[in-house]
Enzyme design. Sequence first.
Site, PDB file in Angstrom:
ATOM      1  N   HIS A 121       0.837  -1.104  -0.058  1.00  0.00           N
ATOM      2  CA  HIS A 121       0.092  -0.009  -0.114  1.00  0.00           C
ATOM      3  C   HIS A 121       0.982   1.206   0.046  1.00  0.00           C
ATOM      4  CE1 HIS A 121      -3.689  -2.365   1.176  1.00  0.00           C
ATOM      5  NE2 HIS A 121      -2.738  -3.026   1.828  1.00  0.00           N
TER       6      HIS A 121
HETATM    7  O1  RIB Z   1      -4.602   0.276   5.265  1.00  0.00           O
HETATM    8  C1  RIB Z   1      -3.170  -0.011   4.984  1.00  0.00           C
HETATM    9  C2  RIB Z   1      -2.352   0.994   6.029  1.00  0.00           C
HETATM   10  O2  RIB Z   1      -2.675   1.008   7.175  1.00  0.00           O
HETATM   11  C3  RIB Z   1      -0.775   1.029   5.468  1.00  0.00           C
HETATM   12  O3  RIB Z   1      -0.197   2.083   5.614  1.00  0.00           O
HETATM   13  C4  RIB Z   1      -0.226   0.161   6.740  1.00  0.00           C
HETATM   14  O4  RIB Z   1       1.142   0.139   6.906  1.00  0.00           O
HETATM   15  C5  RIB Z   1      -1.210   0.489   7.570  1.00  0.00           C
HETATM   16  O5  RIB Z   1      -0.639   1.664   8.296  1.00  0.00           O
END
Ligand code: RIB
Length: 311
Positions: free
Chosen positions: A238
């Site tokens: 992500h």
């Molecule tokens: O939903 C995914 C996010 O939440 C990413 O940034 C992961 O590292 C958590 O922080």
Amino acid sequence: MSKIPVWFDADTGVDDATALLLANTLDELEIVGISCVAGNVPVDQVTKNTLQICDLMNKQYPVYKGAEKPWFKEYHDACFFHGKNGIGDAILPEPTYEPGEAKAWDALHEAALRYEGKLEVIAVGPLTNIATAIVKYPDLKKLVKRVLIMGGSASGGNTTPAAEFNIYEDPHAAQTLFMSGIPVVMCGLEVTMKAYLTMEQIDEVHAHHTSVTDFYYACTRRSHTVSKSLGLPGLCIHDACPVLFAAHPELFKGEEAGVFVETQSELTLGKTVTDLYSDFQFPEKNTFVVTDIDRDKFAKIMMDALMSYRD
Ligand code: RIB
Ligand code: CA
């Protein structure tokens, strides 16, 4: 071509660490400083993980500790996914240096003053540090060119049916950013769920057998198992999306929209409400909502970045 000065704010977990490993290899970016926020794991662990990743890259970037909890909500971790230590319970040597004395928000403001409006903030955790800086320093909105976040979603959430983790963890801070007038680039779940590496691609990276690729393999075992159990085609990175967007926006699609965060409703707390698809349109387009990525190019850049490190 002059480099883009970036401030990286993270809750260093598995994908934050991967995003930092990527950012460090992109010639277009100059990492000015890194701030740590409570999120995937408590902020002291986030800070330790961040220092350890900088040592792994052999780049002792300035690192600053920030918020220990959200502004108003209780703090929740995401250890079920990121492991107890946040980096998949992979083991790295103890950090060789300490975080800076300044608080994250103070260090961010000082960097923004130094770069006189050119600084871009990449925030891949709950937005507590960023929002605290906005409230404490009213001139920040004139000093930061834009804030690129991993967070939110124009559709459903991953933490609740309505909300994505980073926004849900501190919805009030997120709303403060979206209301601030600072241009936001939102890499939400629409695009980040497409930014994944398959097991075969992770194995290809691992076959390189350097300290970085061995670490990457070790730190992704747990999260990849969880992702597979959810029927996902691979491990979503992500947090790499806002990093790659800052350097290579041509790999993405998206559109300007109005985005605001639900902070009252129990059912939809932390939902990023966007007018991308609605007849009703918010009066202002405060956000560029990223909706698509060229996944093949993403995977190649991500894999090449991880395999570019030498021992
Ligand atoms: O939903 C995914 C996010 O939440 C990413 O940034 C992961 O590292 C958590 O922080
Ligand atoms: Ca994160």
